[in-house]
Design an enzyme around this catalytic site. Sequence first.
Site, PDB file in Angstrom:
ATOM      1  N   ASP A  84       0.804  -1.213   0.000  1.00 38.46           N
ATOM      2  CA  ASP A  84       0.000   0.000   0.000  1.00 38.46           C
ATOM      3  C   ASP A  84       0.844   1.274   0.000  1.00 38.46           C
ATOM      4  O   ASP A  84       1.926   1.321   0.601  1.00 38.46           O
ATOM      5  CB  ASP A  84      -0.899  -0.004   1.244  1.00 38.46           C
ATOM      6  CG  ASP A  84      -2.033   0.987   1.162  1.00 38.46           C
ATOM      7  OD1 ASP A  84      -2.603   1.138   0.065  1.00 38.46           O
ATOM      8  OD2 ASP A  84      -2.365   1.588   2.197  1.00 38.46           O
ATOM      9  N   HIS A  85       0.332   2.306  -0.651  1.00 43.91           N
ATOM     10  CA  HIS A  85       0.953   3.638  -0.683  1.00 43.91           C
ATOM     11  C   HIS A  85       2.438   3.564  -1.024  1.00 43.91           C
ATOM     12  O   HIS A  85       3.284   4.136  -0.326  1.00 43.91           O
ATOM     13  CB  HIS A  85       0.739   4.357   0.645  1.00 43.91           C
ATOM     14  CG  HIS A  85      -0.619   4.989   0.758  1.00 43.91           C
ATOM     15  ND1 HIS A  85      -1.012   6.059  -0.021  1.00 43.91           N
ATOM     16  CD2 HIS A  85      -1.680   4.680   1.544  1.00 43.91           C
ATOM     17  CE1 HIS A  85      -2.253   6.394   0.298  1.00 43.91           C
ATOM     18  NE2 HIS A  85      -2.688   5.570   1.236  1.00 43.91           N
ATOM     19  N   ASP A 106       1.374   5.246  -5.363  1.00 43.46           N
ATOM     20  CA  ASP A 106       0.881   6.557  -4.956  1.00 43.46           C
ATOM     21  C   ASP A 106       1.744   7.675  -5.538  1.00 43.46           C
ATOM     22  O   ASP A 106       2.790   8.032  -4.997  1.00 43.46           O
ATOM     23  CB  ASP A 106       0.858   6.645  -3.424  1.00 43.46           C
ATOM     24  CG  ASP A 106       0.177   7.907  -2.924  1.00 43.46           C
ATOM     25  OD1 ASP A 106      -0.238   8.727  -3.761  1.00 43.46           O
ATOM     26  OD2 ASP A 106       0.048   8.061  -1.692  1.00 43.46           O
ATOM     27  N   GLU A 136      -4.135   6.690  -6.920  1.00 42.87           N
ATOM     28  CA  GLU A 136      -4.935   7.713  -6.241  1.00 42.87           C
ATOM     29  C   GLU A 136      -4.986   8.980  -7.090  1.00 42.87           C
ATOM     30  O   GLU A 136      -3.972   9.417  -7.637  1.00 42.87           O
ATOM     31  CB  GLU A 136      -4.338   8.030  -4.872  1.00 42.87           C
ATOM     32  CG  GLU A 136      -5.108   9.092  -4.082  1.00 42.87           C
ATOM     33  CD  GLU A 136      -4.513   9.364  -2.710  1.00 42.87           C
ATOM     34  OE1 GLU A 136      -4.459  10.548  -2.319  1.00 42.87           O
ATOM     35  OE2 GLU A 136      -4.089   8.396  -2.034  1.00 42.87           O
ATOM     36  N   HIS A 211      -9.939   5.534   1.044  1.00 47.53           N
ATOM     37  CA  HIS A 211      -8.861   5.587   2.033  1.00 47.53           C
ATOM     38  C   HIS A 211      -9.340   6.394   3.235  1.00 47.53           C
ATOM     39  O   HIS A 211     -10.242   7.219   3.133  1.00 47.53           O
ATOM     40  CB  HIS A 211      -7.623   6.238   1.425  1.00 47.53           C
ATOM     41  CG  HIS A 211      -6.886   5.358   0.468  1.00 47.53           C
ATOM     42  ND1 HIS A 211      -5.514   5.358   0.365  1.00 47.53           N
ATOM     43  CD2 HIS A 211      -7.319   4.443  -0.432  1.00 47.53           C
ATOM     44  CE1 HIS A 211      -5.133   4.488  -0.550  1.00 47.53           C
ATOM     45  NE2 HIS A 211      -6.225   3.921  -1.063  1.00 47.53           N
ATOM     46  N   GLY A 212      -8.720   6.164   4.387  1.00 45.77           N
ATOM     47  CA  GLY A 212      -9.089   6.914   5.586  1.00 45.77           C
ATOM     48  C   GLY A 212     -10.419   6.497   6.181  1.00 45.77           C
ATOM     49  O   GLY A 212     -11.100   7.298   6.829  1.00 45.77           O
ATOM     50  N   ASN A 233     -10.401   0.903   2.949  1.00 42.49           N
ATOM     51  CA  ASN A 233      -9.112   0.788   3.633  1.00 42.49           C
ATOM     52  C   ASN A 233      -9.213   1.256   5.085  1.00 42.49           C
ATOM     53  O   ASN A 233      -9.706   2.354   5.350  1.00 42.49           O
ATOM     54  CB  ASN A 233      -8.057   1.635   2.923  1.00 42.49           C
ATOM     55  CG  ASN A 233      -7.562   1.014   1.640  1.00 42.49           C
ATOM     56  OD1 ASN A 233      -8.181   0.107   1.087  1.00 42.49           O
ATOM     57  ND2 ASN A 233      -6.439   1.500   1.149  1.00 42.49           N
ATOM     58  N   THR A 236      -5.923   3.179  11.016  1.00 40.61           N
ATOM     59  CA  THR A 236      -5.836   3.829  12.320  1.00 40.61           C
ATOM     60  C   THR A 236      -6.758   3.199  13.347  1.00 40.61           C
ATOM     61  O   THR A 236      -6.414   3.137  14.539  1.00 40.61           O
ATOM     62  CB  THR A 236      -6.150   5.335  12.171  1.00 40.61           C
ATOM     63  OG1 THR A 236      -5.215   5.915  11.263  1.00 40.61           O
ATOM     64  CG2 THR A 236      -6.061   6.058  13.497  1.00 40.61           C
TER      65      THR A 236
END
Length: 308
Positions: A84-85, A106, A136, A211-212, A233, A236
């Site tokens: 990821d990322h 990304d 993205e 995302h987030g 996704n 956190t």
Amino acid sequence: MPLVSTAELVSAAVAGRRGVAAFNVITLEHAEAIAAGAESAGAPAVLQISENAVRFHGGELSAIAAASAAVARASSAPLALHLDHVVSAGLLRAAEGHGFSSVMFDASKLPYEENVRATADAVRWGHERGIWVEAELGRVGGKEGEAPLGAHAPGVRTDPAEAAAYTAATGVDALAVAVGSSHAMTERTAALDHELIARLRDAVPVPLVLHGSSGVPDAEIRAAVAAGMVKINVGTALNAAFTGAVRDFLAAGPGTVDPRKYLAPARTAMAGTVAGFLGLLGAPDGGPGSVPGPAGPRTPDQSAPSLT
């Protein structure tokens, strides 16, 4: 069971008009918790390792990738491994041979034309090796090292026309879009633009990625999936569950020195969070628990409970 591919899980989610969740792995306990939560929920999931997590492990991908793959293969749940990322070309190329069926490349910080060129190169490289590539467009704020960015600030959210041109120019298999969420949120207060999600769904021929999602309330996630979001996704929220459980355990037993004593409840807390998110996304078989909504994007090319 053997690792499944991210493309397979996303394709099944599109066909079933539901979502599929991808959870970030930082430690072995994260991977074990994701597997346990998926087994409890009776749902598939994606284990994803970010470039930041690789950096935490000294820049070495192989150990955490091997551990995550081993956990996934030992699980009875269908699990995929995703990188990821990814920003660096070196890490992108390291995906091959470590069990990753997919990569999120990304280039979102680059100007549009540079983003297109870099992402198209990554897609060509990935497709030559049977790796599914996500990218993205727009700016999903909250990334480590970035200045604070309002999720609804002018120029932040993804434009549908630009998204259509971008997917055509790059050949990506999935597109992460900015629709009101932000990375690293510890409170679930994000308000998504569901009308924009529907417009993006209609504009692009590939699955959309949110995302987030840790900062997005339950009802907002359900509505986002109904509007056209597919891959959800989460990172956190697992860390919050982990840290909260450790903090509570050590507050009650400050003399504890054996990490197994507090890592066990931390892992259990994360597994509960995983199961909670999976319960929001619809039944894996497309049955009564499926999220109602539009048919969504085309199937990707295989080759190319409340939360705490």
